[in-house]
Design a protein around this motif. Sequence first.
Motif, PDB file in Angstrom:
ATOM      1  N   VAL A   1       6.124   9.558 -15.010  1.00 27.53           N
ATOM      2  CA  VAL A   1       6.041   8.123 -14.756  1.00 27.53           C
ATOM      3  C   VAL A   1       4.620   7.781 -14.319  1.00 27.53           C
ATOM      4  CG1 VAL A   1       6.762   6.323 -13.120  1.00 27.53           C
ATOM      5  CG2 VAL A   1       8.480   7.790 -14.200  1.00 27.53           C
ATOM      6  N   THR A   2       4.063   6.732 -14.920  1.00 24.99           N
ATOM      7  CA  THR A   2       2.742   6.248 -14.539  1.00 24.99           C
ATOM      8  C   THR A   2       2.761   4.733 -14.528  1.00 24.99           C
ATOM      9  OG1 THR A   2       1.919   6.167 -16.811  1.00 24.99           O
ATOM     10  CG2 THR A   2       1.543   8.216 -15.592  1.00 24.99           C
ATOM     11  N   GLY A   3       1.827   4.163 -13.819  1.00 23.12           N
ATOM     12  CA  GLY A   3       1.703   2.709 -13.835  1.00 23.12           C
ATOM     13  C   GLY A   3       0.640   2.223 -12.887  1.00 23.12           C
ATOM     14  N   SER A   4       0.113   1.058 -13.206  1.00 21.55           N
ATOM     15  CA  SER A   4      -0.958   0.462 -12.412  1.00 21.55           C
ATOM     16  C   SER A   4      -0.414  -0.472 -11.346  1.00 21.55           C
ATOM     17  CB  SER A   4      -1.897  -0.340 -13.322  1.00 21.55           C
ATOM     18  OG  SER A   4      -2.536   0.497 -14.237  1.00 21.55           O
ATOM     19  N   LEU A   5      -1.240  -0.719 -10.353  1.00 23.64           N
ATOM     20  CA  LEU A   5      -0.916  -1.704  -9.335  1.00 23.64           C
ATOM     21  C   LEU A   5      -0.729  -3.059 -10.001  1.00 23.64           C
ATOM     22  CD1 LEU A   5      -2.224   0.590  -7.549  1.00 23.64           C
ATOM     23  CD2 LEU A   5      -3.150  -1.256  -6.158  1.00 23.64           C
ATOM     24  N   ASP A   6       0.207  -3.858  -9.496  1.00 25.44           N
ATOM     25  CA  ASP A   6       0.383  -5.227  -9.983  1.00 25.44           C
ATOM     26  C   ASP A   6      -0.583  -6.187  -9.309  1.00 25.44           C
ATOM     27  OD1 ASP A   6       2.330  -4.801 -11.884  1.00 25.44           O
ATOM     28  OD2 ASP A   6       3.996  -5.464 -10.641  1.00 25.44           O
ATOM     29  N   ALA A   7      -1.027  -5.832  -8.096  1.00 32.47           N
ATOM     30  CA  ALA A   7      -1.976  -6.643  -7.337  1.00 32.47           C
ATOM     31  C   ALA A   7      -2.871  -5.691  -6.561  1.00 32.47           C
ATOM     32  CB  ALA A   7      -1.244  -7.578  -6.380  1.00 32.47           C
TER      33      ALA A   7
END
Length: 155
Positions: free
Chosen positions: A35-41
């Motif tokens: 699982v990977t993902g960027s900050l939303d804010a």
Amino acid sequence: MTHKIPVSVLVVIHTADLDVLLIERAGQPGFWQSVTGSLDAVDEPLLQTAARELCEETGIVADGEGIVLRDWNLSNVYEIYPIWRHRYAPGVTRNTEHVFSVQVPRDIAITLSPREHLQYAWLPYLAAADRCFSSSNAEAILQLPAMTGLARRLT
């Protein structure tokens, strides 16, 4: 278009026996990853980002009791693959990835987001590291026994 923030999380999902869950990217068949993902804010806490991405991509809810995210306090800075640079502001070429892990039961229900992933597979950690397209993801998986204290179970 809102540009992605070049700060992300990597969440290695594993069992007590060090089987690792990998998911295949829908947009790039054959690209397997954790699982990977960027900050939303920019002010979103990393733990919140990890919990959100874990749930969005697999349906696993880190409840803080039975399913607990573990922050490795480890980050990797890497060159963003050219195929994905258009998602970032012009001139952004590097991303900082913060590593987490989560131990789950082998029979936990997995619900993939079909927009993001095609399928999943449970693999022994060495085989999982070999299948990852991302070198930072593979390295995190190889560090799993030491970082989780589960290495003693392998002998």
